[in-house]
Design a protein around this motif. Structure first.
Motif, PDB file in Angstrom:
ATOM      1  N   TRP A  99       0.820  -1.212   0.000  1.00 29.40           N
ATOM      2  CA  TRP A  99       0.000   0.000   0.000  1.00 29.40           C
ATOM      3  C   TRP A  99       0.855   1.262   0.000  1.00 29.40           C
ATOM      4  CZ3 TRP A  99      -0.544   3.682   3.989  1.00 29.40           C
ATOM      5  CH2 TRP A  99      -1.539   4.646   3.762  1.00 29.40           C
ATOM      6  N   MET A 100       1.888   1.307   0.862  1.00 30.92           N
ATOM      7  CA  MET A 100       2.762   2.479   0.907  1.00 30.92           C
ATOM      8  C   MET A 100       3.491   2.680  -0.418  1.00 30.92           C
ATOM      9  SD  MET A 100       4.384   2.631   4.779  1.00 30.92           S
ATOM     10  CE  MET A 100       4.753   0.883   4.973  1.00 30.92           C
ATOM     11  N   THR A 101       3.919   1.585  -1.051  1.00 28.07           N
ATOM     12  CA  THR A 101       4.565   1.685  -2.360  1.00 28.07           C
ATOM     13  C   THR A 101       3.594   2.268  -3.376  1.00 28.07           C
ATOM     14  OG1 THR A 101       5.927  -0.245  -1.823  1.00 28.07           O
ATOM     15  CG2 THR A 101       5.820   0.415  -4.133  1.00 28.07           C
ATOM     16  N   GLY A 102       2.329   1.838  -3.298  1.00 26.04           N
ATOM     17  CA  GLY A 102       1.311   2.378  -4.186  1.00 26.04           C
ATOM     18  C   GLY A 102       1.065   3.858  -3.948  1.00 26.04           C
ATOM     19  N   ILE A 103       0.980   4.249  -2.671  1.00 22.91           N
ATOM     20  CA  ILE A 103       0.789   5.667  -2.320  1.00 22.91           C
ATOM     21  C   ILE A 103       1.894   6.518  -2.930  1.00 22.91           C
ATOM     22  CG2 ILE A 103       0.969   7.326  -0.429  1.00 22.91           C
ATOM     23  CD1 ILE A 103      -1.758   6.213  -0.436  1.00 22.91           C
ATOM     24  N   LEU A 104       3.142   6.125  -2.717  1.00 21.09           N
ATOM     25  CA  LEU A 104       4.284   6.886  -3.212  1.00 21.09           C
ATOM     26  C   LEU A 104       4.307   6.923  -4.740  1.00 21.09           C
ATOM     27  CD1 LEU A 104       6.962   5.609  -0.687  1.00 21.09           C
ATOM     28  CD2 LEU A 104       6.127   7.959  -0.884  1.00 21.09           C
ATOM     29  N   THR A 105       3.896   5.828  -5.359  1.00 21.65           N
ATOM     30  CA  THR A 105       3.855   5.790  -6.817  1.00 21.65           C
ATOM     31  C   THR A 105       2.815   6.770  -7.359  1.00 21.65           C
ATOM     32  OG1 THR A 105       4.529   3.466  -6.823  1.00 21.65           O
ATOM     33  CG2 THR A 105       3.507   4.305  -8.831  1.00 21.65           C
ATOM     34  N   GLY A 106       1.635   6.776  -6.752  1.00 22.14           N
ATOM     35  CA  GLY A 106       0.597   7.712  -7.173  1.00 22.14           C
ATOM     36  C   GLY A 106       1.024   9.157  -6.993  1.00 22.14           C
ATOM     37  N   LEU A 107       1.642   9.447  -5.851  1.00 22.23           N
ATOM     38  CA  LEU A 107       2.118  10.811  -5.599  1.00 22.23           C
ATOM     39  C   LEU A 107       3.200  11.209  -6.592  1.00 22.23           C
ATOM     40  CD1 LEU A 107       2.372  10.799  -1.678  1.00 22.23           C
ATOM     41  CD2 LEU A 107       0.617  11.917  -3.085  1.00 22.23           C
ATOM     42  N   GLN A 108       4.102  10.277  -6.894  1.00 23.59           N
ATOM     43  CA  GLN A 108       5.174  10.579  -7.839  1.00 23.59           C
ATOM     44  C   GLN A 108       4.634  10.817  -9.240  1.00 23.59           C
ATOM     45  OE1 GLN A 108       9.362   8.689  -8.194  1.00 23.59           O
ATOM     46  NE2 GLN A 108       8.111   7.534  -9.644  1.00 23.59           N
ATOM     47  N   GLU A 109       3.668  10.019  -9.647  1.00 21.00           N
ATOM     48  CA  GLU A 109       3.108  10.181 -10.994  1.00 21.00           C
ATOM     49  C   GLU A 109       2.431  11.538 -11.163  1.00 21.00           C
ATOM     50  OE1 GLU A 109       0.710   7.011 -12.481  1.00 21.00           O
ATOM     51  OE2 GLU A 109       2.316   5.523 -12.314  1.00 21.00           O
ATOM     52  N   ILE A 165       3.280   8.354   6.333  1.00 19.98           N
ATOM     53  CA  ILE A 165       2.434   7.377   5.642  1.00 19.98           C
ATOM     54  C   ILE A 165       2.291   6.183   6.571  1.00 19.98           C
ATOM     55  CG2 ILE A 165       2.067   6.047   3.536  1.00 19.98           C
ATOM     56  CD1 ILE A 165       3.950   7.880   2.088  1.00 19.98           C
ATOM     57  N   SER A 166       1.092   6.006   7.109  1.00 24.34           N
ATOM     58  CA  SER A 166       0.877   5.043   8.184  1.00 24.34           C
ATOM     59  C   SER A 166      -0.229   4.045   7.841  1.00 24.34           C
ATOM     60  CB  SER A 166       0.518   5.774   9.482  1.00 24.34           C
ATOM     61  OG  SER A 166       0.238   4.855  10.511  1.00 24.34           O
ATOM     62  N   PRO A 167       0.123   2.797   7.546  1.00 21.94           N
ATOM     63  CA  PRO A 167      -0.903   1.785   7.249  1.00 21.94           C
ATOM     64  C   PRO A 167      -1.851   1.522   8.409  1.00 21.94           C
ATOM     65  CG  PRO A 167       1.262   1.038   6.518  1.00 21.94           C
ATOM     66  CD  PRO A 167       1.483   2.270   7.355  1.00 21.94           C
ATOM     67  N   THR A 168      -1.392   1.736   9.649  1.00 19.02           N
ATOM     68  CA  THR A 168      -2.240   1.423  10.812  1.00 19.02           C
ATOM     69  C   THR A 168      -3.116   2.583  11.247  1.00 19.02           C
ATOM     70  OG1 THR A 168      -0.398   1.989  12.288  1.00 19.02           O
ATOM     71  CG2 THR A 168      -0.670  -0.333  11.697  1.00 19.02           C
ATOM     72  N   GLY A 169      -2.892   3.765  10.727  1.00 17.83           N
ATOM     73  CA  GLY A 169      -3.821   4.871  10.954  1.00 17.83           C
ATOM     74  C   GLY A 169      -3.583   5.689  12.198  1.00 17.83           C
ATOM     75  N   LEU A 170      -4.519   6.613  12.441  1.00 12.41           N
ATOM     76  CA  LEU A 170      -4.395   7.611  13.499  1.00 12.41           C
ATOM     77  C   LEU A 170      -5.013   7.195  14.827  1.00 12.41           C
ATOM     78  CD1 LEU A 170      -5.101  10.945  11.607  1.00 12.41           C
ATOM     79  CD2 LEU A 170      -3.160  10.556  13.117  1.00 12.41           C
ATOM     80  N   GLY A 171      -5.677   6.068  14.860  1.00  9.42           N
ATOM     81  CA  GLY A 171      -6.406   5.678  16.059  1.00  9.42           C
ATOM     82  C   GLY A 171      -5.523   5.416  17.252  1.00  9.42           C
ATOM     83  N   LYS A 172      -6.148   5.077  18.363  1.00 11.50           N
ATOM     84  CA  LYS A 172      -5.435   4.836  19.610  1.00 11.50           C
ATOM     85  C   LYS A 172      -4.867   3.423  19.701  1.00 11.50           C
ATOM     86  CE  LYS A 172      -6.228   8.804  21.710  1.00 11.50           C
ATOM     87  NZ  LYS A 172      -5.159   9.687  22.187  1.00 11.50           N
ATOM     88  N   LYS A 173      -4.940   2.673  18.605  1.00 14.32           N
ATOM     89  CA  LYS A 173      -4.433   1.309  18.626  1.00 14.32           C
ATOM     90  C   LYS A 173      -2.933   1.306  18.918  1.00 14.32           C
ATOM     91  CE  LYS A 173      -7.778  -0.306  15.185  1.00 14.32           C
ATOM     92  NZ  LYS A 173      -7.943  -0.869  13.838  1.00 14.32           N
ATOM     93  N   GLY A 174      -2.468   0.255  19.536  1.00 12.44           N
ATOM     94  CA  GLY A 174      -1.052   0.132  19.813  1.00 12.44           C
ATOM     95  C   GLY A 174      -0.742   0.324  21.278  1.00 12.44           C
ATOM     96  N   LEU A 218      -2.469  -1.550  -5.724  1.00 18.72           N
ATOM     97  CA  LEU A 218      -3.342  -0.830  -6.654  1.00 18.72           C
ATOM     98  C   LEU A 218      -4.218   0.180  -5.920  1.00 18.72           C
ATOM     99  CD1 LEU A 218      -4.423  -3.792  -8.991  1.00 18.72           C
ATOM    100  CD2 LEU A 218      -2.804  -1.952  -9.514  1.00 18.72           C
ATOM    101  N   ALA A 219      -4.719  -0.210  -4.747  1.00 13.87           N
ATOM    102  CA  ALA A 219      -5.544   0.707  -3.960  1.00 13.87           C
ATOM    103  C   ALA A 219      -4.706   1.885  -3.475  1.00 13.87           C
ATOM    104  CB  ALA A 219      -6.157  -0.024  -2.767  1.00 13.87           C
ATOM    105  N   GLY A 220      -3.463   1.612  -3.066  1.00 13.63           N
ATOM    106  CA  GLY A 220      -2.582   2.676  -2.619  1.00 13.63           C
ATOM    107  C   GLY A 220      -2.295   3.674  -3.727  1.00 13.63           C
ATOM    108  N   LYS A 221      -2.031   3.179  -4.920  1.00 15.80           N
ATOM    109  CA  LYS A 221      -1.763   4.077  -6.049  1.00 15.80           C
ATOM    110  C   LYS A 221      -2.982   4.936  -6.364  1.00 15.80           C
ATOM    111  CE  LYS A 221      -0.262   4.275 -10.859  1.00 15.80           C
ATOM    112  NZ  LYS A 221       0.185   3.509 -12.047  1.00 15.80           N
ATOM    113  N   LYS A 222      -4.143   4.331  -6.371  1.00 17.14           N
ATOM    114  CA  LYS A 222      -5.377   5.086  -6.625  1.00 17.14           C
ATOM    115  C   LYS A 222      -5.549   6.186  -5.590  1.00 17.14           C
ATOM    116  CE  LYS A 222     -10.394   4.504  -7.067  1.00 17.14           C
ATOM    117  NZ  LYS A 222     -11.528   3.533  -7.049  1.00 17.14           N
ATOM    118  N   GLN A 223      -5.291   5.862  -4.326  1.00 18.86           N
ATOM    119  CA  GLN A 223      -5.419   6.854  -3.262  1.00 18.86           C
ATOM    120  C   GLN A 223      -4.356   7.938  -3.414  1.00 18.86           C
ATOM    121  OE1 GLN A 223      -5.459   5.210   0.708  1.00 18.86           O
ATOM    122  NE2 GLN A 223      -5.373   7.224   1.691  1.00 18.86           N
ATOM    123  N   GLY A 224      -3.129   7.540  -3.743  1.00 19.18           N
ATOM    124  CA  GLY A 224      -2.050   8.504  -3.911  1.00 19.18           C
ATOM    125  C   GLY A 224      -2.336   9.511  -5.009  1.00 19.18           C
ATOM    126  N   LEU A 225      -2.880   9.040  -6.104  1.00 19.94           N
ATOM    127  CA  LEU A 225      -3.250   9.935  -7.208  1.00 19.94           C
ATOM    128  C   LEU A 225      -4.319  10.928  -6.763  1.00 19.94           C
ATOM    129  CD1 LEU A 225      -3.411   7.307 -10.104  1.00 19.94           C
ATOM    130  CD2 LEU A 225      -1.723   9.159  -9.894  1.00 19.94           C
TER     131      LEU A 225
END
Length: 292
Positions: free
Chosen positions: A22-32, A216-225, A273-280
């Motif tokens: 997902w992070m790789t997809g995010i960065l790819t979308g942002l780079q494109e 870029i955080s796959p686990t999100g902003l919640g109080k988990k952890g 693929l979902a990460g790239k879509k989101q990154g774009l």
């Protein structure tokens, strides 16, 4: 970790193999869309983020790295752990009494992890090594610099691996990704290390004196952890230090494509693929919020 000269920082959090994709997809979308990763002075990678950090710091193009996640024919072999949540919880019970004492908790977790038989360390290192297209640290003059976070099993304190530390890149990434009771602890010389995510899934608070931080955080902003470490508090800390901070977490579609098991390698294509879509889709809000 002293980042006074690192004005622009990229923080890559933990999140398993689906998080890597997902992070790789995010960065790819942002780079494109036009984001230049070389504008970041420093990368801080924890667990899955250490893998992505090492990959994007290599000589391999982000386009090819994305293909290695999205294209099943190019995906590297991953081990699939056999997880039983009740068994894991039972084994971790001795550590829970230190739940609000971070260092003691990590030391106890580490002792349990070292005694637990998961997979052979050599097999795990083969997997980590296969993920990396370059097997050595980036050169000292390369940008961005790469910092990988792990936990020293004896002291319970975090360590920062980079090109100035006496450890191979493969061992550093393996240490940062050594999820207790799932993957083996990593022994290097007289020291043993476990997953940096036992301190924090993002470790963004280790950055000081910076201007811009993209998390870029796959686990999100919640109080988990851990009760002493959550991303919301880390963001507030950075902002109090004067930094501009932007956080990217999985949107609803990405969450559905990533699935419930972050260690499931069969979800890599969907996650990428979902990460790239989101990154774009979020490119403009990212560049508008940071002074890059």
């Amino acid at each position: 970790m002293n980042n006074k000269k690192a004005q622009n920082n990229l923080v890559l959090g933990g999140g398993g193999v689906t998080g890597i994709a997902w992070m790789t997809g995010i960065l790819t979308g942002l780079q494109e869309k036009g984001l230049d990763i070389s504008k970041f002075d420093s990368i801080v990678g924890t667990s899955a983020g250490s893998t992505v950090g090492a990959q994007i710091s290599s000589s391999t193009s982000l386009t090819e790295l994305f293909e290695r996640q999205a294209n099943a024919a190019k995906q590297t072999h991953e081990l699939v752990p056999k997880l039983n949540k009740l068994t894991l919880l039972w084994r971790l019970l001795p550590a829970l009494r230190y739940w609000k004492k971070p260092v003691k908790f990590r030391q106890c977790i580490a002792k349990i992890a070292i005694k637990t038989n998961s997979v052979l360390p050599a097999k795990r290192l083969e997997v980590i090594n296969a993920r990396l297209t370059d097997k050595v640290w980036p050169s000292e003059d390369s940008t961005p610099t790469l910092n990988i976070i792990a936990i020293n099993a004896l002291t319970g304190k975090h360590v920062v691996f980079n090109q100035h530390t006496d450890i191979s890149l493969t061992n550093a990434v393996a240490a940062s990704c050594a999820v207790p009771l799932v993957w083996p602890a990593v022994k290097v010389g007289d020291d043993t290390y476990i997953d940096g995510g036992i301190r924090s899934m993002n470790n963004a608070d280790l950055i000081t004196g910076c201007k811009n931080v993209l998390i870029i955080s796959p686990t999100g902003l919640g109080k988990k952890g851990m009760p002493w470490a959550n991303l919301q508090d880390e963001v507030k800390f950075l902002q109090a230090e004067g930094a501009q901070v932007h956080v990217i977490t999985p949107d609803e579609y990405s969450l559905s494509e990533m699935g419930k098991n972050p260690l499931d390698p069969s979800k890599r294509t969907d996650s990428a693929l979902a990460g790239k879509k989101q990154g774009l889709a979020i490119y403009q809000e990212v560049v508008d919020s940071l002074e890059l």
